[in-house]
Write a protein that holds these residues in place. Structure first.
Motif, PDB file in Angstrom:
ATOM      1  N   THR A   1      33.677  20.115  29.278  1.00 10.48           N
ATOM      2  CA  THR A   1      35.105  20.350  29.111  1.00 10.48           C
ATOM      3  C   THR A   1      35.869  19.509  30.127  1.00 10.48           C
ATOM      4  O   THR A   1      35.471  19.403  31.290  1.00 10.48           O
TER       5      THR A   1
ATOM      6  N   TYR B   1      31.803  17.525  19.108  1.00  9.92           N
ATOM      7  CA  TYR B   1      31.479  18.950  18.995  1.00  9.92           C
ATOM      8  C   TYR B   1      31.072  19.534  20.345  1.00  9.92           C
ATOM      9  O   TYR B   1      31.113  20.747  20.537  1.00  9.92           O
ATOM     10  N   GLY B   2      30.695  18.668  21.271  1.00  9.25           N
ATOM     11  CA  GLY B   2      30.250  19.159  22.565  1.00  9.25           C
ATOM     12  C   GLY B   2      31.173  18.802  23.714  1.00  9.25           C
ATOM     13  O   GLY B   2      30.882  19.100  24.859  1.00  9.25           O
ATOM     14  N   VAL B   3      32.295  18.139  23.386  1.00  4.15           N
ATOM     15  CA  VAL B   3      33.269  17.759  24.407  1.00  4.15           C
ATOM     16  C   VAL B   3      34.629  18.333  24.031  1.00  4.15           C
ATOM     17  O   VAL B   3      35.107  18.157  22.914  1.00  4.15           O
ATOM     18  N   HIS B   4      35.245  19.029  24.964  1.00  2.15           N
ATOM     19  CA  HIS B   4      36.531  19.678  24.692  1.00  2.15           C
ATOM     20  C   HIS B   4      37.521  19.275  25.771  1.00  2.15           C
ATOM     21  O   HIS B   4      37.221  19.348  26.961  1.00  2.15           O
TER      22      HIS B   4
ATOM     23  N   GLY C   1      26.954  24.073  32.142  1.00  2.00           N
ATOM     24  CA  GLY C   1      28.169  23.507  31.584  1.00  2.00           C
ATOM     25  C   GLY C   1      28.754  22.533  32.592  1.00  2.00           C
ATOM     26  O   GLY C   1      28.473  22.625  33.791  1.00  2.00           O
TER      27      GLY C   1
ATOM     28  N   GLN D   1      24.458  13.310  26.769  1.00  2.00           N
ATOM     29  CA  GLN D   1      25.129  14.503  26.254  1.00  2.00           C
ATOM     30  C   GLN D   1      24.267  15.208  25.216  1.00  2.00           C
ATOM     31  O   GLN D   1      24.253  16.442  25.138  1.00  2.00           O
TER      32      GLN D   1
ATOM     33  N   ALA E   1      23.419  19.071  25.664  1.00  2.00           N
ATOM     34  CA  ALA E   1      23.752  20.110  24.681  1.00  2.00           C
ATOM     35  C   ALA E   1      22.504  20.866  24.251  1.00  2.00           C
ATOM     36  O   ALA E   1      22.520  22.095  24.088  1.00  2.00           O
TER      37      ALA E   1
ATOM     38  N   ASP F   1      28.066  22.535  26.984  1.00  2.00           N
ATOM     39  CA  ASP F   1      29.283  21.798  26.643  1.00  2.00           C
ATOM     40  C   ASP F   1      29.875  21.105  27.856  1.00  2.00           C
ATOM     41  O   ASP F   1      29.628  21.482  29.002  1.00  2.00           O
TER      42      ASP F   1
ATOM     43  N   PRO G   1      33.880  25.593  30.116  1.00  2.00           N
ATOM     44  CA  PRO G   1      32.860  25.304  29.099  1.00  2.00           C
ATOM     45  C   PRO G   1      31.742  26.336  29.046  1.00  2.00           C
ATOM     46  O   PRO G   1      31.364  26.912  30.068  1.00  2.00           O
TER      47      PRO G   1
END
Length: 301
Positions: free
Chosen positions: A119, A85-88, A58, A48, A52, A117, A113
């Motif tokens: 997502t 901060y990079g996974v939603h 994405g 990751q 990023a 990122d 995303p």
């Protein structure tokens, strides 16, 4: 782990009943599954960071499954070890009145995303060809009759295929996971919510009501996956009766997706390397470097 046995890409007809709900012989025991997941979690964290920094693509991971199939727990187990901060993660419940006034993709597309990122969608626009199909919810929409006819679900299949191609053509990789739980295991998990005080909050009578439509949902999944599985946006039918096994498989699916993208740390330009060297000399106390930094400060201010 070879995940090809779980992959559905539209190259042949899909039959949901052909896919197991229980663990296979990939691992010797649960301890081995947990160790495998722990190893993959470390690898995912490292990948990751490169993903990023690379920022060229994405990754959208869609998790679908029947109630109690383990969506929440799987997401926590697989993605919690990454830089948040990079996974939603977005969980989609019943649409609001505002969301219903838009097209069905609207509420989800704004969470796709950005490049760099990852997502995760806990449920997704596939609800609009699953629960909507089972209960024919489109019939009650305040919308033109031509947009809620008997062919609306089949039309949405093609819209989704086109949408996922649109994402792919804009450097968004879509990976879709269906957690394939048995009806017997679902009953056990519902009962655990009844008997375990720490899980009572999870219980909803609506889940029991939906269970009465089990066969209808199996048919809906069968149709939706068969219609929307493509080479660029495949489905993975993951056995969900054993949580540790499920999570191990999902971790490999996500890991493979990132490995295939082969993210790299950006190569710096010559000027950047010059600045690195100046910074090194400055931090080491070199008088000439200190003077150069001082001159740069004067120019800025």
């Amino acid at each position: 782990m070879d995940i090809s046995r779980y992959r559905v890409d539209g190259s042949k007809p899909f039959v949901l009943a052909d896919y197991a709900t229980g663990r296979d012989d990939t691992f010797k025991n649960r301890k081995a599954e947990l160790a495998f997941l722990a190893h993959n979690t470390e690898e995912l964290d490292l990948l990751q960071a490169r993903f990023a920094a690379d920022g060229r693509a994405g990754l959208l991971v869609i998790i679908q499954g029947m109630d109690a199939s383990g969506k929440d727990g799987s997401i926590r187990a697989v993605f919690a070890g990454m830089n948040q901060y990079g996974v939603h993660v977005f969980s989609f419940k019943s649409p609001t009145a505002q969301e219903l006034s838009h097209d069905y993709l609207w509420r989800l597309h704004r969470h796709v995303p950005q490049r760099g990122d990852i997502t995760v969608f806990n449920r997704s626009y596939y609800e609009d060809v699953l629960i909507v199909a089972v209960h024919k919810l489109y019939e009650n929409l305040n919308i033109l009759d031509r947009a809620k006819g008997p062919d609306v679900v089949e039309q949405r299949y093609q819209q989704i295929v086109n949408y996922e191609r649109y994402l792919w053509e804009n450097a968004i990789v879509v990976v879709k996971v269906m957690l394939n739980i048995s009806k017997e295991e679902q009953a056990k998990r519902f009962l655990s919510r009844v008997y375990d005080p720490t899980k009572n909050w999870k219980f909803a009578i609506g889940d029991i009501i939906e269970r009465e439509f089990w066969d209808d949902y199996q048919h809906a999944y069968q149709s939706a996956i068969d219609a929307t599985a493509t080479e660029i946006a495949p489905w993975f039918i993951v056995p969900a009766d054993n949580k540790s096994f499920t999570r191990a498989v999902i971790s490999q699916i996500v890991l493979d997706a990132l490995v295939d993208l082969d993210p790299q740390f950006p190569k710096m330009k010559a000027k950047a390397y010059e600045d690195l060297e100046l910074g090194r000399q400055y931090l080491m106390g070199d008088p000439e470097a200190i003077a150069q930094v001082g001159e740069k400060i004067k120019k800025i201010w």
